[in-house]
Each structure stands twice: as C-alpha cells, then as structure tokens.
Design a protein around this motif. Structure first.
Motif, PDB file in Angstrom:
ATOM      1  N   GLU A   1      40.577  40.477  37.116  1.00 27.00           N
ATOM      2  CA  GLU A   1      39.888  40.213  35.845  1.00 27.00           C
ATOM      3  C   GLU A   1      38.801  39.185  36.072  1.00 27.00           C
ATOM      4  OE1 GLU A   1      42.316  38.352  32.795  1.00 27.00           O
ATOM      5  OE2 GLU A   1      43.223  37.013  34.252  1.00 27.00           O
ATOM      6  N   THR A   2      37.862  39.166  35.153  1.00 30.11           N
ATOM      7  CA  THR A   2      36.820  38.145  35.143  1.00 30.11           C
ATOM      8  C   THR A   2      36.797  37.540  33.753  1.00 30.11           C
ATOM      9  OG1 THR A   2      35.544  39.399  36.761  1.00 30.11           O
ATOM     10  CG2 THR A   2      34.371  37.684  35.564  1.00 30.11           C
ATOM     11  N   ILE A   3      36.958  36.221  33.687  1.00 30.67           N
ATOM     12  CA  ILE A   3      36.981  35.514  32.404  1.00 30.67           C
ATOM     13  C   ILE A   3      35.717  34.671  32.306  1.00 30.67           C
ATOM     14  CG2 ILE A   3      38.213  33.818  30.990  1.00 30.67           C
ATOM     15  CD1 ILE A   3      40.777  34.688  32.536  1.00 30.67           C
ATOM     16  N   LEU A   4      35.034  34.805  31.184  1.00 32.54           N
ATOM     17  CA  LEU A   4      33.822  34.020  30.939  1.00 32.54           C
ATOM     18  C   LEU A   4      34.090  32.996  29.846  1.00 32.54           C
ATOM     19  CD1 LEU A   4      31.175  36.910  30.924  1.00 32.54           C
ATOM     20  CD2 LEU A   4      31.815  35.438  32.837  1.00 32.54           C
ATOM     21  N   GLU A   5      33.639  31.761  30.085  1.00 38.06           N
ATOM     22  CA  GLU A   5      33.748  30.691  29.083  1.00 38.06           C
ATOM     23  C   GLU A   5      32.391  30.030  28.951  1.00 38.06           C
ATOM     24  OE1 GLU A   5      36.021  29.571  26.917  1.00 38.06           O
ATOM     25  OE2 GLU A   5      37.335  31.215  27.495  1.00 38.06           O
TER      26      GLU A   5
ATOM     27  N   LYS B   1      40.064  35.769  47.521  1.00 37.64           N
ATOM     28  CA  LYS B   1      40.655  34.693  46.710  1.00 37.64           C
ATOM     29  C   LYS B   1      39.926  34.595  45.378  1.00 37.64           C
ATOM     30  CE  LYS B   1      42.077  31.500  50.400  1.00 37.64           C
ATOM     31  NZ  LYS B   1      41.802  32.255  51.587  1.00 37.64           N
ATOM     32  N   THR B   2      40.639  34.100  44.388  1.00 37.85           N
ATOM     33  CA  THR B   2      40.050  33.824  43.084  1.00 37.85           C
ATOM     34  C   THR B   2      38.998  32.723  43.251  1.00 37.85           C
ATOM     35  OG1 THR B   2      42.059  34.491  41.944  1.00 37.85           O
ATOM     36  CG2 THR B   2      40.617  32.957  40.765  1.00 37.85           C
ATOM     37  N   PHE B   3      37.905  32.842  42.511  1.00 40.45           N
ATOM     38  CA  PHE B   3      36.876  31.801  42.584  1.00 40.45           C
ATOM     39  C   PHE B   3      36.218  31.620  41.221  1.00 40.45           C
ATOM     40  CE2 PHE B   3      34.566  35.699  43.406  1.00 40.45           C
ATOM     41  CZ  PHE B   3      33.339  35.527  42.802  1.00 40.45           C
ATOM     42  N   GLU B   4      35.523  30.490  41.081  1.00 37.53           N
ATOM     43  CA  GLU B   4      34.771  30.189  39.865  1.00 37.53           C
ATOM     44  C   GLU B   4      33.320  29.926  40.229  1.00 37.53           C
ATOM     45  OE1 GLU B   4      36.623  26.898  37.858  1.00 37.53           O
ATOM     46  OE2 GLU B   4      38.318  28.109  37.212  1.00 37.53           O
ATOM     47  N   LYS B   5      32.436  30.266  39.292  1.00 33.21           N
ATOM     48  CA  LYS B   5      31.014  30.028  39.512  1.00 33.21           C
ATOM     49  C   LYS B   5      30.330  29.921  38.158  1.00 33.21           C
ATOM     50  CE  LYS B   5      26.919  31.762  41.755  1.00 33.21           C
ATOM     51  NZ  LYS B   5      26.203  32.830  42.388  1.00 33.21           N
ATOM     52  N   GLU B   6      29.332  29.067  38.086  1.00 31.67           N
ATOM     53  CA  GLU B   6      28.526  28.983  36.868  1.00 31.67           C
ATOM     54  C   GLU B   6      27.410  30.011  36.960  1.00 31.67           C
ATOM     55  OE1 GLU B   6      27.134  25.041  36.009  1.00 31.67           O
ATOM     56  OE2 GLU B   6      29.035  24.522  35.060  1.00 31.67           O
ATOM     57  N   VAL B   7      27.239  30.773  35.874  1.00 32.17           N
ATOM     58  CA  VAL B   7      26.204  31.805  35.832  1.00 32.17           C
ATOM     59  C   VAL B   7      25.436  31.704  34.521  1.00 32.17           C
ATOM     60  CG1 VAL B   7      27.352  33.458  37.347  1.00 32.17           C
ATOM     61  CG2 VAL B   7      27.860  33.486  34.919  1.00 32.17           C
ATOM     62  N   SER B   8      24.305  32.351  34.494  1.00 35.29           N
ATOM     63  CA  SER B   8      23.487  32.410  33.275  1.00 35.29           C
ATOM     64  C   SER B   8      23.495  33.829  32.745  1.00 35.29           C
ATOM     65  CB  SER B   8      22.038  32.015  33.581  1.00 35.29           C
ATOM     66  OG  SER B   8      21.976  30.698  34.050  1.00 35.29           O
TER      67      SER B   8
ATOM     68  N   VAL C   1      36.649  34.554  38.471  1.00 39.82           N
ATOM     69  CA  VAL C   1      36.884  35.907  38.988  1.00 39.82           C
ATOM     70  C   VAL C   1      38.226  35.888  39.715  1.00 39.82           C
ATOM     71  CG1 VAL C   1      36.006  37.776  40.419  1.00 39.82           C
ATOM     72  CG2 VAL C   1      34.396  36.245  39.248  1.00 39.82           C
ATOM     73  N   ARG C   2      39.201  36.599  39.145  1.00 45.76           N
ATOM     74  CA  ARG C   2      40.545  36.636  39.730  1.00 45.76           C
ATOM     75  C   ARG C   2      40.642  37.814  40.691  1.00 45.76           C
ATOM     76  NH1 ARG C   2      45.601  38.124  36.531  1.00 45.76           N
ATOM     77  NH2 ARG C   2      46.979  38.423  38.277  1.00 45.76           N
ATOM     78  N   ILE C   3      40.879  37.488  41.949  1.00 49.81           N
ATOM     79  CA  ILE C   3      41.001  38.494  43.003  1.00 49.81           C
ATOM     80  C   ILE C   3      42.416  38.408  43.555  1.00 49.81           C
ATOM     81  CG2 ILE C   3      40.191  39.199  45.295  1.00 49.81           C
ATOM     82  CD1 ILE C   3      37.430  38.180  44.480  1.00 49.81           C
ATOM     83  N   ASP C   4      43.046  39.547  43.719  1.00 54.09           N
ATOM     84  CA  ASP C   4      44.409  39.571  44.231  1.00 54.09           C
ATOM     85  C   ASP C   4      44.573  40.770  45.148  1.00 54.09           C
ATOM     86  OD1 ASP C   4      46.986  38.674  44.568  1.00 54.09           O
ATOM     87  OD2 ASP C   4      47.497  38.732  42.450  1.00 54.09           O
TER      88      ASP C   4
END
Length: 179
Positions: A16-20, A51-58, A78-81
């Motif tokens: 899944e990909t979660i946006l906040e 692996k799961t990772f986080e990144k700031e995007v526009s 971005v949850r990677i499994d």
C-alpha cells in the motif's frame, strides 16, 4: 494518488501507499477545477526496493491555470513486503510420544497447506516437518482417542508462517497396554 515508477525487488510487492495529507487545496478557474478528478504525485521510485520507505513528494498539476493554495509537501509511505505464497505438503509423518505403550493410529500421515513469505516457504525442507501428538497424560483404553496433532518445523519457522489447513484435522489413536 501516488505515482509509482519501477518494480520492487523480485519476490517483493507494494502492499500500500499512504499519503499524508490525503488531499490538497487548489485554486484556479472553476471550469478547470471541475475537470480535476484526482491529482497524481511526482513519481515514487520503487525499483529494486525490498523495504518500506517514506519520501516527501509534491502533487503534479497539469494546468498552468491551477495552483496549490499552500506549498505543502505530501508525506508518502510506501509499504513493501515479501510476496506471500501457499504450499501444500503431503505425507507429513505423525509422531506419537512417549512410546511406552503399544499404539495404533489412523491416518499415518497428514497433508497441510501453509502460507508465508516466499523465501521461507520455498526454503522449507519437507522432511523436517512433523506432526506430533503427546499422549503422556492418556491411559490405555478400549476406544480410540481423537487427537489434534501439533505441527513442528525443524528449524522452527517465524510466527508469520501460518498453517491454513491440516487434513485430516484429527488423528484416531488407540493406546494398548505397555510394551
């Protein structure tokens, strides 16, 4: 919505990909705003990731007449499994202990369906899996005991590996006199 580029490492997938925040406020001519159903983010590269990772995007805005009300970044998680697979294993031997008594049991082996991460399931040695029944608290009887075996892995597997089905679920065990 997130835009993903590339493919995760072989044997892995994006769960899944979660946006906040989940949305942004835009401004512009009403007729252009009404055309927008969804905004995509700038691309998130998942190529070769495991692996799961986080990144700031526009967010990407395709019209020059529309702009963001605030210039906030969106935090993308971005949850990677690892890919989960199931495997059917036949002819799992039933081991009954202790063996102080003469014992008969039916069936003599089981079939199980297990599920877990691909790397663990594919690496299982079927000969190192057994079904065990402890009869230490039971006595000889003129009838069968209907008992549920416990599946044992050597070496032990992590809790993430699940037994989805065991067939049959119980074993008929007859305990006779001492050997």
């Amino acid at each position: 919505k997130p835009k993903l580029d590339g493919k995760p490492k072989k044997g892995f997938r994006v769960i899944e990909t979660i946006l906040e925040p989940k949305g942004v406020t835009v401004t512009g001519p009403e007729n252009e705003i009404k055309k927008i159903k969804v905004l995509r983010t700038e691309p998130l590269n998942v190529e070769g990731k495991d692996k799961t990772f986080e990144k700031e995007v526009s967010p990407l805005i395709s019209s020059p007449h529309i702009s963001l009300v605030t210039a906030e970044k969106i935090k993308a998680s971005v949850r990677i499994d690892e890919i989960t697979i199931t495997k059917k294993i036949s002819q799992i031997k039933i081991r009954i202990f202790p063996s102080d008594y003469k014992i008969d049991h039916n069936p003599k082996s089981l079939v199980v369906v297990i599920e877990g991460p691909q790397s663990i399931i594919k690496g299982l040695d079927n000969s190192k899996i057994s079904a065990e029944i402890d009869i230490s608290k039971l006595k000889p009887a003129p009838k069968d005991y209907r008992l549920t075996p416990a599946l044992k892995f050597d070496p032990p597997v992590p809790e993430i590996v699940k037994v989805k089905k065991m067939s049959p679920a119980t074993v008929d065990v007859r305990i006779y006199s001492k050997k």
